[in-house]
Design a protein around this motif. Structure first.
Motif, mmCIF file in Angstrom:
data_model
loop_
_atom_site.group_PDB
_atom_site.id
_atom_site.type_symbol
_atom_site.label_atom_id
_atom_site.label_comp_id
_atom_site.label_asym_id
_atom_site.label_seq_id
_atom_site.Cartn_x
_atom_site.Cartn_y
_atom_site.Cartn_z
ATOM 1 N N GLU A 150 4.524 10.174 7.026
ATOM 2 C CA GLU A 150 5.196 9.805 5.769
ATOM 3 C C GLU A 150 5.262 8.292 5.580
ATOM 4 O O GLU A 150 5.616 7.806 4.503
ATOM 5 C CB GLU A 150 6.598 10.423 5.731
ATOM 6 C CG GLU A 150 6.705 11.736 4.991
ATOM 7 C CD GLU A 150 5.611 12.745 5.244
ATOM 8 O OE1 GLU A 150 4.681 12.793 4.432
ATOM 9 O OE2 GLU A 150 5.690 13.498 6.225
ATOM 10 N N VAL A 180 5.992 4.041 2.184
ATOM 11 C CA VAL A 180 5.129 5.185 2.516
ATOM 12 C C VAL A 180 3.735 4.777 2.991
ATOM 13 O O VAL A 180 2.973 5.620 3.464
ATOM 14 C CB VAL A 180 5.000 6.196 1.342
ATOM 15 C CG1 VAL A 180 6.276 6.986 1.160
ATOM 16 C CG2 VAL A 180 4.595 5.506 0.054
ATOM 17 N N ASP A 181 3.401 3.497 2.867
ATOM 18 C CA ASP A 181 2.154 3.046 3.501
ATOM 19 C C ASP A 181 2.429 1.892 4.460
ATOM 20 O O ASP A 181 1.534 1.134 4.821
ATOM 21 C CB ASP A 181 1.085 2.665 2.467
ATOM 22 C CG ASP A 181 1.535 1.573 1.518
ATOM 23 O OD1 ASP A 181 2.713 1.154 1.601
ATOM 24 O OD2 ASP A 181 0.713 1.132 0.692
ATOM 25 N N LEU A 186 0.279 2.294 7.496
ATOM 26 C CA LEU A 186 -1.032 2.863 7.168
ATOM 27 C C LEU A 186 -2.077 2.568 8.247
ATOM 28 O O LEU A 186 -2.263 1.411 8.619
ATOM 29 C CB LEU A 186 -1.508 2.323 5.807
ATOM 30 C CG LEU A 186 -2.689 3.025 5.153
ATOM 31 C CD1 LEU A 186 -2.396 4.490 4.875
ATOM 32 C CD2 LEU A 186 -3.075 2.329 3.854
#
Lengths: 165, 418
Positions: free
Chosen positions: B218, B186-187, B190
Motif C-alpha cells: 500500500e 501510496v508510492d 515505490l
C-alpha cells in the motif's frame, strides 16, 4: 516501433480496482474485461475509447492489486500504450510480461492534454505531441525488458530457455 | 548487506547483490488464488513444460470468490482443482480446508523465515513478518516460475523504518502501518524494500508484524520485512514444514532513507476514502456514520484480531443501522474462535460470523456496499468501488476501532464503548 494515436488523460494513483473492478474478475476473458476497462475512473470510458488510442496518466499508475487483468483489459480495449509519470511495480512487470508497451515520462504526463495526438517512437524513447508540436523523452527501457519484448514476452522467453536447457 | 539483499543473494547463488542488479533467483514457494491462477494455468500450458518444477512448492488457494459465489467463479475455481489433480499438486486447498491465503500459509508453516516467495497476489508481502522475502507478481510471472522454479528480480533499494516508544492502548500493527503510509504516501516506498525495525517491533507480536508487512504494498513497496527473533522462533517452532534460516541486516547495510517513529505519538488511525494514505486519528472522525463493518481479511483476520474485536463488542449490540460481518481468515481460526466463545460474542451482538473468504474486501461477495453506503473495515484498500458500488466508501482501521464503530453506528474509538 511507432505508436500513434489520440490520448485519454488520467490523474495520479490510478489503481487496479479503477482499471478493472474486482466485481468483473470472475472471468479472465480479455474481451469481457475490455468492456469494463477504467470503469471506476470514468464510467463511460469503454464506450468512448477507440482501437489505437493511448492512455496518459500521472504518478503510480496501476497501484494496488497484482491482477494481470488490468493490463490485459487495457490491451484488449485496443489501447496501444500507456505513458505515465511512474508505474506501480507489479503493473510494470505485468505490462512487459503480457506485451503492453508502457513509457515513463514526467514531461509527457504533465504536458499532454486529453485529446492530443501523440506519436511514440519506442526504440528512441521519444514521445512527440503532434497537436502541440512538442517532443518529450521517456526513461530508457531496461535491457532485460527489451529482451523480453523482442522475444515476444515472458512466456516465449521461458519457453525458449526450457528448450535450450 | 540488508536482510533483503542477503536473502536474494542466497537464492541466486551469489555472495553479494547490490540494489539495481537484475537477478534470476530460485523460489521456495509460489502461490496463486482463484482470480490469478486461471491466467497462470493458461499461460503455463503455452510454455510447453512437461511438468511443474516441484509439485510440493506450488500453492493454489481458492479464497477470493470462494466458496464459489456464482457460475463464473465456480468455473475459475474448477480450473485450479483440475490443474492440481492433473499435476498432483500437494498444496491445493479445497473449500473446507482453505483460508485467506496470507493467513493460511504462515499458520500452516508453509512459508518460513529466510524463504523467497512469489505470489500472484499483491499481499504476498505479508510473509516478510516472518523474515522472508516475499513479493507479489502477476499471473504470467507465476506461470513462468511454475515451469522453472525461478523468477527475475531487480534487487530493490532498502528503506529503513524505526519504531520506538510504547504503543498507546488499543494501538497495534495496523495503526503503525497506516500511520506510516499516511506519512510517506501510496508510492512512498515505490520499488523499495521496507525494512521494519526498532524496539517497538521487537515487542510486537507476530500477528501485528504480519499486518504491517501485509500493507507494505500500500506504500508501493516491493516487500516489507522484519528480522526474525525470539518471537519468530516461537511462532515457527512446531509449525515449519521446511528448514528455515534467520537472516539479519549488517551494521554496514546501506539504506536510501531512514525514518523514525515515536509510537507513543501514534494514535488509533483510520484511512479515509479513497487512498490508504489518507489517514486521520480515529478520534477526529466521530461524525462519520457507517452502514457496515467488516472484521477480517489477510490484514486483520487472525485470532488475535478477532479477540480484540470481541473484547470491545462483548455484551453489546451492533447498532441497528449497521451490519457487522466477522470473517475468521482460516478454518483453524474459525474453530479457535468458536472454542473461545468469540463466535458466540459476535452472534449475540447481532454480527454475522462467516466462513473464511476474502469476500467483501475486494467487493467480491459476502457484504457488498450499495450506492452511497459507507463501511469501516479492517481490510487493506479503500479505493473507489473497492467494496461495491463506485459511489460507496471504505474507511480502514484496526479491529478494535471497527468493533467500537459497529456499536456506535459511527466511527468510534474503543474507550467510548468499553
Amino acid at each position: 516501433m511507432i505508436l500513434k494515436g489520440k490520448t485519454w488523460k488520467f490523474g495520479d494513483n490510478i489503481d487496479t480496482d479503477a482499471i478493472i473492478p474486482a466485481r468483473y474478475l470472475n472471468t479472465s476473458d480479455p474481451k469481457e474485461l475490455a468492456k469494463h476497462v477504467m470503469e471506476d475512473a470514468d464510467r463511460n470510458f469503454a464506450s468512448k475509447v477507440k482501437a489505437g488510442d493511448l492512455i496518459v496518466a500521472g504518478a503510480n499508475f496501476g497501484c494496488g492489486s497484482s491482477r494481470e487483468h488490468a493490463p490485459i483489459a487495457i490491451k484488449a480495449a485496443g489501447i496501444q500504450a500507456v505513458a505515465a509519470k511512474s508505474f506501480a511495480r507489479i503493473f510494470y512487470r505485468n505490462a512487459f510480461n503480457i506485451g503492453l508497451p508502457i513509457f515513463e515520462s514526467e514531461e509527457a504526463s504533465v504536458k499532454i492534454r486529453e485529446g492530443d495526438e501523440i506519436e511514440i517512437d519506442a526504440d528512441r524513447g521519444k514521445i512527440r505531441n503532434i497537436t502541440k508540436g512538442e517532443e518529450y523523452t521517456a526513461k530508457p527501457i531496461p535491457s532485460f525488458m527489451q529482451e523480453l519484448i523482442s522475444t515476444g514476452g515472458l512466456i516465449e522467453w521461458t519457453r525458449k530457455r526450457i528448450k535450450a536447457s | 548487506m540488508t536482510i533483503t539483499e542477503k536473502i536474494l543473494a542466497a537464492h541466486c547463488g551469489k555472495k553479494e547483490v547490490t540494489p539495481g542488479e537484475l537477478i534470476n533467483a530460485k523460489v521456495d514457494l509460489i502461490l496463486a488464488n482463484d482470480i490469478t491462477a486461471p491466467i497462470a494455468i493458461t499461460e503455463f500450458k503455452k510454455i510447453g513444460a512437461k511438468n511443474v518444477f516441484d509439485k510440493d512448492r506450488i500453492a493454489f488457494i481458492p479464497d477470493h470468490f470462494a466458496p464459489q459465489k456464482d457460475i463464473k467463479a465456480a468455473e475459475q475455481c474448477k480450473m485450479l482443482r483440475d490443474f492440481s489433480r492433473e499435476y498432483n499438486l500437494s498444496l491445493y486447498f479445497e473449500v473446507g480446508r482453505m483460508g485467506v491465503e496470507h493467513a493460511l500459509l504462515p499458520e500452516q508453516g508453509l512459508v518460513v523465515p529466510g524463504d523467497l516467495i512469489i505470489g500472484a497476489d499483491s499481499h504476498t508481502c505479508t510473509y516478510g513478518g516472518l523474515g522472508a522475502f516475499a513479493t507479489g507478481v502477476g499471473s504470467t510471472d507465476v506461470a513462468s516460475a511454475m515451469a522453472t522454479g525461478e523468477c527475475w528480480f531487480k534487487v530493490p533499494e532498502s528503506m529503513k523504518f524505526k519504531y520506538y516508544g510504547k504503543l498507546n492502548k488499543w494501538v497495534g500493527g495496523k495503526d503503525l502501518i497506516l500511520h506510516t503510509i499516511g506519512d510517506i504516501g501510496v508510492d512512498g516506498a515505490l520499488y523499495r524494500a521496507m525494512e521494519i525495525t526498532g524496539e517497538a517491533i521487537s515487542s510486537l507480536p507476530m500477528y501485528g508484524r504480519l499486518t504491517m508487512c501485509n500493507m507494505a504494498i500500500e506504500a508501493g513497496g516491493k516487500n516489507g520485512i522484519i528480522a526474525p527473533d525470539e518471537t519468530t522462533e516461537q511462532y515457527v517452532k512446531g509449525r515449519a514444514k521446511r528448514k528455515y534460516k534467520f537472516y539479519s541486516s549488517d551494521k554496514s547495510a546501506k539504506y536510501v532513507e531512514v525514518r523514525e517513529y515515536d509510537c507513543s505519538k501514534i494514535p488509533l488511525t483510520v484511512a479515509c476514502p479513497h487512498l490508504p494514505s489518507n489517514t486521520k486519528p480515529a478520534a477526529e472522525l466521530s461524525s462519520i456514520t457507517i452502514d457496515q463493518v467488516v472484521v477480517g481479511s489477510c490484514t486483520n483476520g487472525r485470532i488475535e484480531d478477532l479477540r480484540e474485536a470481541a473484547e470491545v463488542i462483548k455484551g453489546k449490540k451492533v447498532n441497528p443501522n449497521v451490519r457487522m460481518i466477522v470473517i475468521p481468515a482460516t478454518q483453524q481460526i474459525y474453530l479457535q474462535a468458536v472454542k473461545e466463545g468469540l463466535a458466540e460474542i459476535f452472534v449475540n451482538a447481532d454480527a454475522v460470523f462467516s466462513t473464511p473468504t476474502c469476500g467483501p474486501c475486494l467487493g467480491g461477495h459476502m457484504g457488498i456496499l450499495a450506492k452511497g453506503e459507507r463501511a469501516i473495515a479492517t481490510t487493506n484498500r479503500n479505493f473507489v468501488g473497492r467494496m461495491g458500488h463506485p459511489e460507496s466508501e471504505v474507511y480502514l482501521s484496526n479491529p478494535a476501532v471497527a468493533a467500537a464503530s459497529a456499536v456506535m453506528g459511527r466511527i468510534a474509538v474503543p474507550d467510548e464503548v468499553v
